[in-house]
Design a protein around this motif. Sequence first.
Motif, PDB file in Angstrom:
ATOM      1  N   LEU A 141       8.161   0.012  -2.678  1.00 17.66           N
ATOM      2  CA  LEU A 141       8.467   0.077  -3.429  1.00 17.66           C
ATOM      3  C   LEU A 141       7.239   0.308  -4.876  1.00 17.66           C
ATOM      4  CD1 LEU A 141      11.503  -2.385  -3.283  1.00 17.66           C
ATOM      5  CD2 LEU A 141      11.987  -0.012  -3.552  1.00 17.66           C
ATOM      6  N   GLN A 153       9.213   6.722  -7.957  1.00 18.76           N
ATOM      7  CA  GLN A 153       9.042   5.051  -7.791  1.00 18.76           C
ATOM      8  C   GLN A 153       7.322   5.080  -8.226  1.00 18.76           C
ATOM      9  OE1 GLN A 153      10.686   3.012  -7.832  1.00 18.76           O
ATOM     10  NE2 GLN A 153       9.772   0.963  -7.440  1.00 18.76           N
ATOM     11  N   GLU A 179      11.418  -5.593  -6.380  1.00 15.84           N
ATOM     12  CA  GLU A 179       9.790  -4.633  -6.328  1.00 15.84           C
ATOM     13  C   GLU A 179       8.669  -5.692  -7.314  1.00 15.84           C
ATOM     14  OE1 GLU A 179      11.736  -0.925  -8.574  1.00 15.84           O
ATOM     15  OE2 GLU A 179      12.358  -2.115  -9.506  1.00 15.84           O
TER      16      GLU A 179
END
Length: 546
Positions: free
Chosen positions: A136, A146, A327
């Motif tokens: 993440l 990402q 995250e």
Amino acid sequence: MGFITTTTTSLYLYTFEAFWPSLIAMISSFIMIKTLISYLLKKSHDKKPKLPPGPKPWPIVGNLPEMLSNKPEYQWIHKLMQDMNTEIACIRLLGNVHVIPVSCPNLALEFLRKHDAVFASRPKNIFSDLVSGGYLTTVLVPFGEQFKKMKKILVNELLSPKRHQWFQDKRDQEANNLMFYVYNESKNNNNNNVNVRVATQHYCCNVIRKMIFNKRYFGDGRNNINIIEGGPGLEEVEYVDAVFCLVFHVFRFCVSDYFPWLRGLDLDGQESKVKEALRIVKKYHDPIIEERIKQWNDGFKSEQEDFLDVLISLKDPNNKPFLTPEEIKAQIIELMIAVVDNPSNAAEWALAEMINQPELLQRATEEVDNVVGRERMVQESDIPKLNYIKACLREAFRLHPIVTFNAPHVSMEDTIIGGEYLIPKGSLVLLDRHLLGRNPKIWNEPHKFDPQRHLINSKGRDKVILTEPDLRFVSFSIGRRGCPGVTLGTTMVVMLFARLIHGFTWSLPHGVSKIDLALSRNGMLLAEPLVAIAKPRLEAGLYQLN
């Protein structure tokens, strides 16, 4: 009939004689063409790309048996490259996974500059998966959306020049606290000994923790009567040890990555170490993050004070939170482990080397006195003028990197490097920080600590910089995976080292004739933390907190 026969024979002879030169020419041309084709095929075959040199792999398991039986792995790789007299090698692991260590600056630049787009990904392994919360974050994740999303946040929201200036007061507070702590520790010890590793590692963690959470201590800190004023409490000691455990394990070779069914058995004990370190870090991080998110959601907080506030308050086009709590938590852990290692290690090694060479220590002290004087402490505005201080740190980065290899780069397609070597898709490319910095083709007397070399080779610049764009050693990486925190990292390490040099006279502990510069068994740290005598050299009032 005789006339016809004679005439016909004559015609045949004439035709044959007329055709003969053409036939000879055709045969000669055929032979020449065949020879040329054979030559070109042979030449093409000779130029066919080949893998870099390496040990002969076993069927199926490749060179895994050698990797498992030779610990630490980097020493086996170094000996292998030395024995083969090569600056690039190919080690085949399970199946068709190739590991490519590189110790040549020109080849390193091909990987990270010329073919940067091809080598912009990261491998998936058990430790990076755990630390990144399932990929993440930024540094640890494979190339993709990402990575692009999180890097944009780092560059534009957290590590921009404007944000760097915004956090200067927090960095100043920790630089002052460093002086306060070392001063008190030296005074409280009868022999004036100071554990430099404790001072440097906790300074780095304090700086980034102040920028992330706006706090230095998780517990009682210096209000605890059992610890030295300004120093870490029990919580901070536990926390910093856990952070550095993650630093040293996140890209370490683990057999479970190649035999997934072995995960959970923890055959070499590394999985349990990483999981326990993560548990400790999350024990301190998660309650703060969750409470802060609640404060923002409930309207009790609306002003940004630190990185955590910035991450929480980011919004998407629909005015919804841009980042999930998962995250945020994962990115904060990655920030911690990415920032604390290089500055603390470089300062400890530089000071250890210079205590063994007092003339270098004296020159650095004289520079700081000339630039700063002795009526105030070093400030960030002094950094551009502290060229010898930065040369000492460059030399520490060159000779004593915190880890042997840079974070692995994964090839996203077959690529030719150096005009002859095939790097297959999926290969793990490791820039060998240890061998790059000690390459005898690049560095004269490569094993000698000599800051002067960085003043001579500054390419006509008026000031020394800590980055090394030519990859003759690695301080901050370059390319798409280059370090976005160069300014922060430079500021932290120069302030740390300059304050230690300016604020104290350093010497060998009593009964010690020389600092032992032996490496630790499993890494690039000093085998034993640097302990040295520190005597304050400025007015006592300068060491006190306001």
